[in-house]
Scaffold this active site. Structure first.
Site, PDB file in Angstrom:
ATOM      1  N   HIS A  24       0.809  -1.230   0.000  1.00 16.41           N
ATOM      2  CA  HIS A  24       0.000   0.000   0.000  1.00 16.41           C
ATOM      3  C   HIS A  24       0.843   1.282   0.000  1.00 16.41           C
ATOM      4  CE1 HIS A  24       0.398  -1.136   4.251  1.00 16.41           C
ATOM      5  NE2 HIS A  24      -0.438  -2.119   4.068  1.00 16.41           N
ATOM      6  N   HIS A  80      -5.239 -11.148  12.768  1.00  9.02           N
ATOM      7  CA  HIS A  80      -5.360  -9.924  11.962  1.00  9.02           C
ATOM      8  C   HIS A  80      -5.948 -10.315  10.616  1.00  9.02           C
ATOM      9  CE1 HIS A  80      -4.413  -6.135  10.138  1.00  9.02           C
ATOM     10  NE2 HIS A  80      -3.202  -6.403   9.706  1.00  9.02           N
ATOM     11  N   GLU A  82      -5.918  -8.514   7.663  1.00  9.30           N
ATOM     12  CA  GLU A  82      -5.379  -7.967   6.414  1.00  9.30           C
ATOM     13  C   GLU A  82      -5.007  -9.144   5.495  1.00  9.30           C
ATOM     14  OE1 GLU A  82      -2.435  -4.841   6.866  1.00  9.30           O
ATOM     15  OE2 GLU A  82      -2.721  -4.235   4.767  1.00  9.30           O
ATOM     16  N   ASP A  84      -2.686 -10.133   3.660  1.00 14.85           N
ATOM     17  CA  ASP A  84      -1.393 -10.825   3.659  1.00 14.85           C
ATOM     18  C   ASP A  84      -1.345 -11.912   4.741  1.00 14.85           C
ATOM     19  OD1 ASP A  84      -1.463  -8.577   5.340  1.00 14.85           O
ATOM     20  OD2 ASP A  84       0.697  -8.306   5.342  1.00 14.85           O
ATOM     21  N   HIS A 147      -1.661  -2.675  13.698  1.00 12.88           N
ATOM     22  CA  HIS A 147      -1.965  -1.377  13.159  1.00 12.88           C
ATOM     23  C   HIS A 147      -3.380  -1.264  12.593  1.00 12.88           C
ATOM     24  CE1 HIS A 147      -1.335  -2.369   8.678  1.00 12.88           C
ATOM     25  NE2 HIS A 147      -1.335  -3.510   9.314  1.00 12.88           N
ATOM     26  N   ASP A 166       1.632  -8.318  13.025  1.00 12.09           N
ATOM     27  CA  ASP A 166       2.474  -7.316  12.340  1.00 12.09           C
ATOM     28  C   ASP A 166       3.520  -6.680  13.271  1.00 12.09           C
ATOM     29  OD1 ASP A 166       1.705  -7.249   9.619  1.00 12.09           O
ATOM     30  OD2 ASP A 166      -0.113  -6.143  10.124  1.00 12.09           O
ATOM     31  N   TYR A 194      10.206  -0.435   8.516  1.00 12.81           N
ATOM     32  CA  TYR A 194       8.865  -1.002   8.692  1.00 12.81           C
ATOM     33  C   TYR A 194       8.066  -0.134   9.673  1.00 12.81           C
ATOM     34  CZ  TYR A 194       5.640  -4.904   9.932  1.00 12.81           C
ATOM     35  OH  TYR A 194       4.557  -5.722  10.171  1.00 12.81           O
ATOM     36  N   HIS A 227       5.895 -11.147   9.891  1.00 12.52           N
ATOM     37  CA  HIS A 227       6.782 -10.784   8.783  1.00 12.52           C
ATOM     38  C   HIS A 227       8.232 -10.867   9.249  1.00 12.52           C
ATOM     39  CE1 HIS A 227       3.639  -9.209   6.162  1.00 12.52           C
ATOM     40  NE2 HIS A 227       3.185  -8.457   7.149  1.00 12.52           N
TER      41      HIS A 227
HETATM   42 FE1  FEO Z   1      -1.388  -5.515   8.499  1.00 17.60          FE
HETATM   43 FE2  FEO Z   1       1.089  -7.616   7.478  1.00 17.60          FE
HETATM   44  O1  FEO Z   1      -0.608  -6.868   7.480  1.00 17.60           O
END
Ligand code: FEO
Length: 401
Positions: A24, A80, A82, A84, A147, A166, A194, A227
């Site tokens: 994004h 989460h 999102e 990913d 987040h 995250d 990050y 991640h």
């Molecule tokens: Fe908020 Fe790694 O996605």
């Protein structure tokens, strides 16, 4: 990459996305990323998070390595939503038919809005809830706005692992799985990048969450983000927790970033003169053209700087589009504790420094007087820019010393 047993009966079953380049608007350069997820084999088998949808095949393969091709998963824990991390959720629900899907209160709302499910066995687990897997327990802590509103952390007290989604992540595609296997300076740099580009606006929440975790007195000896590299051992965990406190406090360094775009080099020459004034006063300076730097690289440098000088010539009664992009990106990330100043050349109407200064004011910066120059700077106007650099240096020292 094949699964890795990170503690007895607990497996990393994630995937490495070597070729991811952008999240994004946040450029992750040539480093790629990983989507980490985790499988716990106990009397009940639990999967913590999924991966991005395009890696559904790789995720199934990793799960089959641990469970066998017909392996069963009883519980999904979704920290989460999102895509990913939850991108494979619908496919995984269909394939594994879990007995329960656990998520936070806001996670349940996000799950419904993403997947429009009708009969999934979703159970909400607010902060303080826990479930038993048999020998192990999983405890849940909402980490709202870290987040996204749905974010939560899952803690396993028996193995002292915090699965943090995250939080504490880095975008770095590696064959290594643990932070103690890679170069520390580079790792820290990627953690900072990050943080500056994803977590920064939520810094007050980070401090509140870390304090709450401290008060809960969780005994943590492994931190597993979704991640990048994982952190094992108490010292490593303390290092990463302390690093987040440092990031969230946003204490600036004696550093200034001059970010500009230029039409015919006048604003660029002004930027270089300001840089000389700052450097001659002992301030570390970065001079960054928007034609040569991605806005996320600039933001990473701004993150720990005490001053931001923005430059653009007047263009169509405003500023150049690359600078407008930079200001929009920076404003959204809400950097704190900055000194700001504007510079720019103009031909006739001359709105540039007014537009730039207004943007800096809207970000709550302490403003040093702007400088604008008609068409091409002279020796005298470059001296003024040099002096502006010295004035900004004095403001930085007054603030930090
Ligand atoms: Fe908020 Fe790694 O996605």
């Amino acid at each position: 990459m094949r699964p890795v047993e990170i503690k007895e009966g607990i497996f990393w079953t994630g995937v490495v996305d070597w070729n991811r380049r952008n999240f994004h608007g946040y450029s992750i350069s040539h480093k790629g990323t990983t989507y980490n997820n985790f499988l716990i084999k106990d009397e009940k088998v639990a999967l913590i998070d999924t991966v991005a949808e395009e890696f559904w095949g790789a995720m199934q393969c990793n799960l089959a390595h641990v469970l066998g091709p017909e392996g069963k998963i009883d519980y999904f824990i979704i920290n989460h939503l999102e895509p990913d991390h939850a991108g494979c959720l619908a496919l995984a629900v269909e394939k594994y038919q879990p007995e329960k899907i656990y998520t936070s209160p806001m996670g349940q709302k996000a799950m419904q809005a993403h997947f429009h499910y009708k009969d999934w066995p979703v159970e909400v687990v607010p902060t303080g809830s826990e479930i038993s897997l048999g020998k192990r327990t999983l405890q849940f802590v909402e980490t709202r706005m870290l987040h996204w509103p749905d974010a939560m952390l899952t803690y396993c007290p028996e193995d002292k692992i915090a699965f943090t989604n995250d939080a504490f992540g880095q975008n770095w595609a590696t064959s290594e799985r643990f932070a103690d296997q890679v170069d520390r300076t580079f790792l820290e740099d990627l953690m900072k990048t990050y943080y500056a580009n994803i977590v920064l606006p939520y810094s007050p929440v980070v401090l509140k969450t870390l304090k709450a975790l401290e008060e809960m007195n969780l005994d943590i000896d492994m931190i597993c983000p979704d991640h990048g590299l994982m952190f094992r051992g108490k010292e490593e965990c303390k290092w990463v927790l302390d690093k987040y406190v440092e990031f969230a406090e946003q204490k600036p360094k004696k550093k200034a970033v001059i970010v500009f775009d230029t039409m015919w080099h006048s604003t660029e020459n002004m930027a270089n003169a300001v840089a000389s004034g700052l450097a001659d006063e002992g301030i570390s300076v970065r001079v960054m053209s928007m034609k040569s730097n991605h806005h996320s690289e600039v933001m990473t440098e701004i993150f720990d700087a005490a001053a931001v000088i923005v430059g653009s010539p007047t263009h169509n009664n405003g500023i150049l589009p690359l600078m407008a992009d930079m200001l929009t990106y920076m404003k959204g990330l809400r950097p704190q504790n900055k000194i700001g100043a504007a510079i720019g050349s103009f031909g006739w109407s001359g709105e540039c420094v007014k537009v730039l200064t207004q943007a800096l004011e809207e970000m709550g910066m302490d403003i040093v007087d702007p400088i604008k120059v008609k068409h091409v700077p002279t020796h005298d106007t470059l001296v003024q820019c040099y002096q502006q650099g010295k004035d900004i240096a004095a403001a930085i020292k007054a603030k930090l010393d």
